[in-house]
Design an enzyme around this catalytic site. Structure first.
Site, PDB file in Angstrom:
ATOM      1  CG  ASP A   1     -16.735  43.210  11.109  1.00 14.57           C
ATOM      2  OD1 ASP A   1     -16.932  43.461   9.914  1.00 14.57           O
ATOM      3  OD2 ASP A   1     -15.929  43.853  11.810  1.00 14.57           O
TER       4      ASP A   1
ATOM      5  CE1 TYR B   1     -10.582  45.387  14.072  1.00 13.94           C
ATOM      6  CE2 TYR B   1     -12.243  43.677  13.852  1.00 13.94           C
ATOM      7  CZ  TYR B   1     -11.870  44.996  13.744  1.00 13.94           C
ATOM      8  OH  TYR B   1     -12.799  45.918  13.330  1.00 13.94           O
TER       9      TYR B   1
ATOM     10  CE  LYS C   1     -13.793  45.730   9.581  1.00 14.72           C
ATOM     11  NZ  LYS C   1     -13.763  44.625  10.547  1.00 14.72           N
TER      12      LYS C   1
ATOM     13  CG  HIS D   1      -9.319  48.402   8.955  1.00 15.69           C
ATOM     14  ND1 HIS D   1      -8.902  47.306   9.684  1.00 15.69           N
ATOM     15  CD2 HIS D   1     -10.160  49.067   9.759  1.00 15.69           C
ATOM     16  CE1 HIS D   1      -9.474  47.334  10.887  1.00 15.69           C
ATOM     17  NE2 HIS D   1     -10.236  48.386  10.952  1.00 15.69           N
TER      18      HIS D   1
END
Length: 289
Positions: free
Chosen positions: A47, A52, A83, A117
């Site tokens: 994930d 990120y 996301k 998100h």
């Protein structure tokens, strides 16, 4: 079969491994290595997110694992999630963001699941994003779509879109015994939306809780393992995060833990509201602003 491939079936008929490796705040120079090690250990679910800044590295780790043994290590055995961040809500912006995520995923060919998100924009932008999501599923480049950090009101809004063709497969939210979100989770279940639990260990901030310690001793497991088993007992997909290789196997070695109703009652704190970070499930709709 890898223990990490034990799966649930989503509302679109596709399967998702019950446990995935979360890589939030995992530095790019670390992400590829920990993803590769996780897959070697037995994980089959990773994930990531645009936010990120480690999508390409996650895909590099997956690609390296496939190259290790191409005859047996197949792309179709891996479930890769990313996301679309809040800054890219809206039809055109979301299309561009997904194309960017697909480019970073070139080595693995496609994205298994893409999530919005959070709901933190407005009706027009959220709706436009979902229209873009549906188009990418139709193209085959994205297999499943869902949301993250959506509250009931956000899900109700989405499910009422006049041009909805594909309902969300997943709502990824922070959930654990000190943030149970019982009403939200029940709503998701009633609509065929799987709950995916992030921060399932409450970032270890509840380690030492007497009930948690007692259950760890009773079952002969670590406190983190008990919390992962709790998510599984509730029927959730669970995303424990670690950058420590020695914790990879213990976080996966939980399927034999059978928490009883008494165990659950001891551990659960339904009246607590303990978030370890943000909580966009409370983000106001346009009519509430």
């Amino acid at each position: 079969m890898s223990i990490g491939s034990i799966s649930y079936t989503l509302n679109n008929g596709l399967t998702i491994p019950k446990i995935g490796l979360g890589i939030y705040k995992t530095p790019p120079n670390v992400a590829a290595g920990i993803v590769y090690s996780a897959l070697v250990t037995g994980y089959r679910h990773v994930d990531s997110a645009e936010y990120y800044e480690n999508e390409e590295d996650a895909c590099e780790g997956i690609s390296k694992w496939i190259a290790l043994d191409p005859a047996n290590n197949k792309r179709e055995d891996i479930f890769y999630t990313t996301k679309v961040w809040d800054d890219y809500h809206g039809y055109e912006a979301t299309k561009k963001a997904i194309e960017g995520s697909l480019k970073k995923a070139e080595k693995i060919g496609y994205i298994d699941l893409i999530l919005l998100h959070s709901p933190s924009s407005d009706y027009e932008k959220r709706h436009g994003s979902w229209m873009a999501f549906q188009e990418f599923v139709a193209s085959g480049k994205v297999k499943s779509i869902g949301v993250s950090n959506y509250g009931i009101k956000h899900l109700e809004e989405l499910l009422a879109y006049p041009d909805l063709k594909i309902p969300p497969a997943i709502n990824q939210i922070e959930v654990h015994p000190w943030l149970m979100r019982s009403e939200l989770c029940a709503y998701c279940k009633s609509k065929g939306i799987m709950v995916e639990a992030y921060s399932p260990l409450a970032k270890a901030r509840k380690f030492g809780d007497p009930a948690l310690v007692a259950l760890a001793e009773k079952h002969g497991k670590g406190q983190g393992q008990i919390l992962i088993a709790w998510s599984l007992a509730k029927g959730y997909i669970v995303l424990p995060k670690t950058v420590t290789e020695s914790r990879l196997l213990p976080n996966l070695d939980v399927f034999e833990i059978k928490l009883t109703e008494e165990d659950l009652a001891l551990l659960e704190k339904p009246n607590e509201y303990f978030t370890t970070g943000w909580d966009p499930t409370t983000y106001p709709l346009d009519s509430e602003k």
